[in-house]
Write an enzyme that holds these catalytic residues in place. Structure first.
Site, mmCIF file in Angstrom:
data_model
loop_
_atom_site.group_PDB
_atom_site.id
_atom_site.type_symbol
_atom_site.label_atom_id
_atom_site.label_comp_id
_atom_site.label_asym_id
_atom_site.label_seq_id
_atom_site.Cartn_x
_atom_site.Cartn_y
_atom_site.Cartn_z
ATOM 1 N N SER A 142 0.866 -1.179 0.000
ATOM 2 C CA SER A 142 0.000 0.000 0.000
ATOM 3 C C SER A 142 0.907 1.234 0.000
ATOM 4 C CB SER A 142 -0.837 -0.016 1.285
ATOM 5 O OG SER A 142 -1.421 1.230 1.523
ATOM 6 N N TYR A 155 -1.918 -0.505 10.454
ATOM 7 C CA TYR A 155 -1.977 -0.859 9.028
ATOM 8 C C TYR A 155 -0.670 -0.451 8.346
ATOM 9 C CZ TYR A 155 -3.724 -0.961 4.183
ATOM 10 O OH TYR A 155 -3.893 -1.221 2.837
HETATM 11 N N1 LIG Z 1 -8.469 -0.598 -1.939
HETATM 12 C C1 LIG Z 1 -7.407 0.166 -1.776
HETATM 13 O O1 LIG Z 1 -7.452 1.376 -2.004
HETATM 14 C C2 LIG Z 1 -6.102 -0.426 -1.317
HETATM 15 C C3 LIG Z 1 -5.016 0.431 -1.239
HETATM 16 C C4 LIG Z 1 -3.790 -0.071 -0.823
HETATM 17 C C5 LIG Z 1 -3.661 -1.412 -0.522
HETATM 18 N N2 LIG Z 1 -4.740 -2.231 -0.594
HETATM 19 C C6 LIG Z 1 -4.544 -3.642 -0.230
HETATM 20 O O2 LIG Z 1 -5.140 -4.473 -1.188
HETATM 21 C C7 LIG Z 1 -5.497 -5.722 -0.590
HETATM 22 C C8 LIG Z 1 -6.926 -6.061 -0.968
HETATM 23 O O3 LIG Z 1 -7.778 -5.077 -0.392
HETATM 24 P P1 LIG Z 1 -9.152 -4.630 -1.078
HETATM 25 O O4 LIG Z 1 -9.065 -3.199 -1.322
HETATM 26 O O5 LIG Z 1 -9.510 -5.541 -2.173
HETATM 27 O O6 LIG Z 1 -10.128 -4.782 0.176
HETATM 28 P P2 LIG Z 1 -11.327 -5.794 0.503
HETATM 29 O O7 LIG Z 1 -12.333 -5.763 -0.583
HETATM 30 O O8 LIG Z 1 -11.748 -5.469 1.884
HETATM 31 O O9 LIG Z 1 -10.620 -7.224 0.440
HETATM 32 C C9 LIG Z 1 -9.887 -7.734 1.519
HETATM 33 C C10 LIG Z 1 -9.791 -9.235 1.356
HETATM 34 O O10 LIG Z 1 -9.013 -9.763 2.433
HETATM 35 C C11 LIG Z 1 -9.723 -10.863 3.019
HETATM 36 N N3 LIG Z 1 -9.431 -10.976 4.441
HETATM 37 C C12 LIG Z 1 -9.642 -10.059 5.411
HETATM 38 N N4 LIG Z 1 -9.320 -10.548 6.611
HETATM 39 C C13 LIG Z 1 -8.876 -11.816 6.403
HETATM 40 C C14 LIG Z 1 -8.400 -12.859 7.249
HETATM 41 N N5 LIG Z 1 -8.346 -12.720 8.578
HETATM 42 N N6 LIG Z 1 -8.015 -14.025 6.686
HETATM 43 C C15 LIG Z 1 -8.093 -14.204 5.348
HETATM 44 N N7 LIG Z 1 -8.542 -13.272 4.505
HETATM 45 C C16 LIG Z 1 -8.933 -12.092 5.007
HETATM 46 C C17 LIG Z 1 -11.199 -10.538 2.785
HETATM 47 O O11 LIG Z 1 -11.994 -11.709 2.759
HETATM 48 P P3 LIG Z 1 -12.888 -12.268 3.982
HETATM 49 O O12 LIG Z 1 -13.480 -11.099 4.684
HETATM 50 O O13 LIG Z 1 -13.867 -13.151 3.290
HETATM 51 O O14 LIG Z 1 -11.917 -13.051 4.820
HETATM 52 C C18 LIG Z 1 -11.142 -9.924 1.389
HETATM 53 O O15 LIG Z 1 -11.190 -10.937 0.406
HETATM 54 C C19 LIG Z 1 -5.266 -5.539 0.920
HETATM 55 O O16 LIG Z 1 -4.036 -6.110 1.274
HETATM 56 C C20 LIG Z 1 -5.195 -4.024 1.087
HETATM 57 O O17 LIG Z 1 -4.421 -3.648 2.185
HETATM 58 C C21 LIG Z 1 -5.957 -1.776 -0.984
#
Ligand SMILES: NC(=O)c1ccc[n+]([C@@H]2O[C@H](COP(=O)([O-])OP(=O)(O)OC[C@H]3O[C@@H](n4cnc5c(N)ncnc54)[C@H](OP(=O)(O)O)[C@@H]3O)[C@@H](O)[C@H]2O)c1
Length: 279
Positions: A142, A155
């Site tokens: 991130s 985070y």
């Molecule tokens: N969206 C952004 O702007 C952004 C920016 C920078 C970095 N990121 C990174 O991108 C990645 C994906 O995020 P996203 O934006 O797609 O968010 P998201 O839609 O909230 O997806 C997060 C995923 O992680 C899984 N997860 C959460 N807790 C977990 C656990 N304890 N064990 C296993 N799986 C778990 C969730 O599935 P379940 O709830 O079903 O377990 C979900 O599939 C993350 O690492 C996030 O930090 C996102």
């Protein structure tokens, strides 16, 4: 389009957001997919779309917080198709609270899911990749892995830790045939803020406005696939907010002043100005 035909890709966080979109992109490029997250219902929803692309897929339920269970999950994943070519450590949870309002329990949960979980999966899987002299480990960091902004302390800590670990690991893997790709997303249109935790461990439960009209998950996933194909060491994925990486590199002092007060408000203002000059 580059083909991933015959490749086996294991994606954590496959039940929503970026991970879900990665499943679709990899499936369309011919890969077999292992989908992991906690929510079986959501993984099944994603899996049913994958069969529409003719892709083979399997579900392995994982809670990354439960570190002791992860070695067995790696065995289960290897048993699905006999090997794993690409591990995408994408799952993660956010934080929306001040450091002093965040309990140690919440700090630990975020570190386990975002840092120790991916670390354990990678260390368990690596011997298999090294033996085959082939493989790629992808990790979703991130901008918070590059600098800290208010209300994201644990985070940001977890994402900084990913850089430390995977940079170091990469240097140890030179010549092994295994590659590390670190993805640095900017602001991507997902429900990550709704799924983020407040300091007391309860859900923040609200998609922040900035994320509602941000860079699309489809575009992000396509770019991530390109980075994987090119075996990039590190790549930023997102919109204009990528400028902050340059600012951070050129003047960490100025960057700290920028993020000290209301960085999101400041960012929106800067974006409006940038869009004005583009017209
Ligand atoms: N969206 C952004 O702007 C952004 C920016 C920078 C970095 N990121 C990174 O991108 C990645 C994906 O995020 P996203 O934006 O797609 O968010 P998201 O839609 O909230 O997806 C997060 C995923 O992680 C899984 N997860 C959460 N807790 C977990 C656990 N304890 N064990 C296993 N799986 C778990 C969730 O599935 P379940 O709830 O079903 O377990 C979900 O599939 C993350 O690492 C996030 O930090 C996102």
């Amino acid at each position: 389009m580059y083909s991933f035909k015959g490749k086996v890709v294991w994606i954590t966080g496959a039940s929503s957001g970026i991970g879900e979109q990665l499943c679709y992109q990899f499936a369309q490029a011919g890969a077999s997919i292992i989908l992991s997250a906690r929510s079986y219902t959501n993984l099944e929803r994603v899996q049913s779309k994958l069969s529409g692309f003719g892709a083979k897929s399997r579900i392995i339920l994982i809670d990354l917080e439960l570190l002791n269970q992860l070695p067995d999950k790696v065995d289960d994943a290897l048993a699905c198709f006999g090997r794993i070519d690409i591990l995408v450590n994408n799952a993660g949870i956010g934080l929306r609270d001040f450091a002093l309002a965040t309990s140690l329990m919440t700090d630990k949960k975020i570190m386990n899911v975002n840092y120790f979980g991916p670390m354990v999966l990678t260390k368990e899987l690596l011997p298999h990749m090294i033996e085959r002299q082939s493989g790629q480990v992808v990790v979703t960091s991130s901008l918070s892995g590059k600098y800290g902004v208010p209300r994201t302390s644990a985070y940001a800590a977890s994402k900084h830790a990913l850089h430390g670990f995977f940079e170091s690991l990469r240097s140890e893997l030179v010549g092994s045939g295994v590659f590390i790709t670190i993805i640095v997303p900017g602001i991507i249109q997902t429900d990550i803020t709704a799924h983020a935790l407040k300091g007391d461990g309860t859900l923040f439960d609200r998609v922040e406005a900035t994320y509602q009209s941000a860079y699309s998950t489809e575009k992000a996933a396509k770019k991530i696939l390109q980075a994987i194909i090119k075996k990039k060491e590190e790549v930023f994925i997102g919109g204009n907010e990528g400028i902050t990486l340059l600012l951070q590199r050129l003047s960490p002092w100025l960057m700290r002043r920028f993020i000290r007060n209301h960085p999101i408000k400041r960012w929106r203002k800067l974006k409006r100005r940038l869009n004005f000059w583009k017209k």
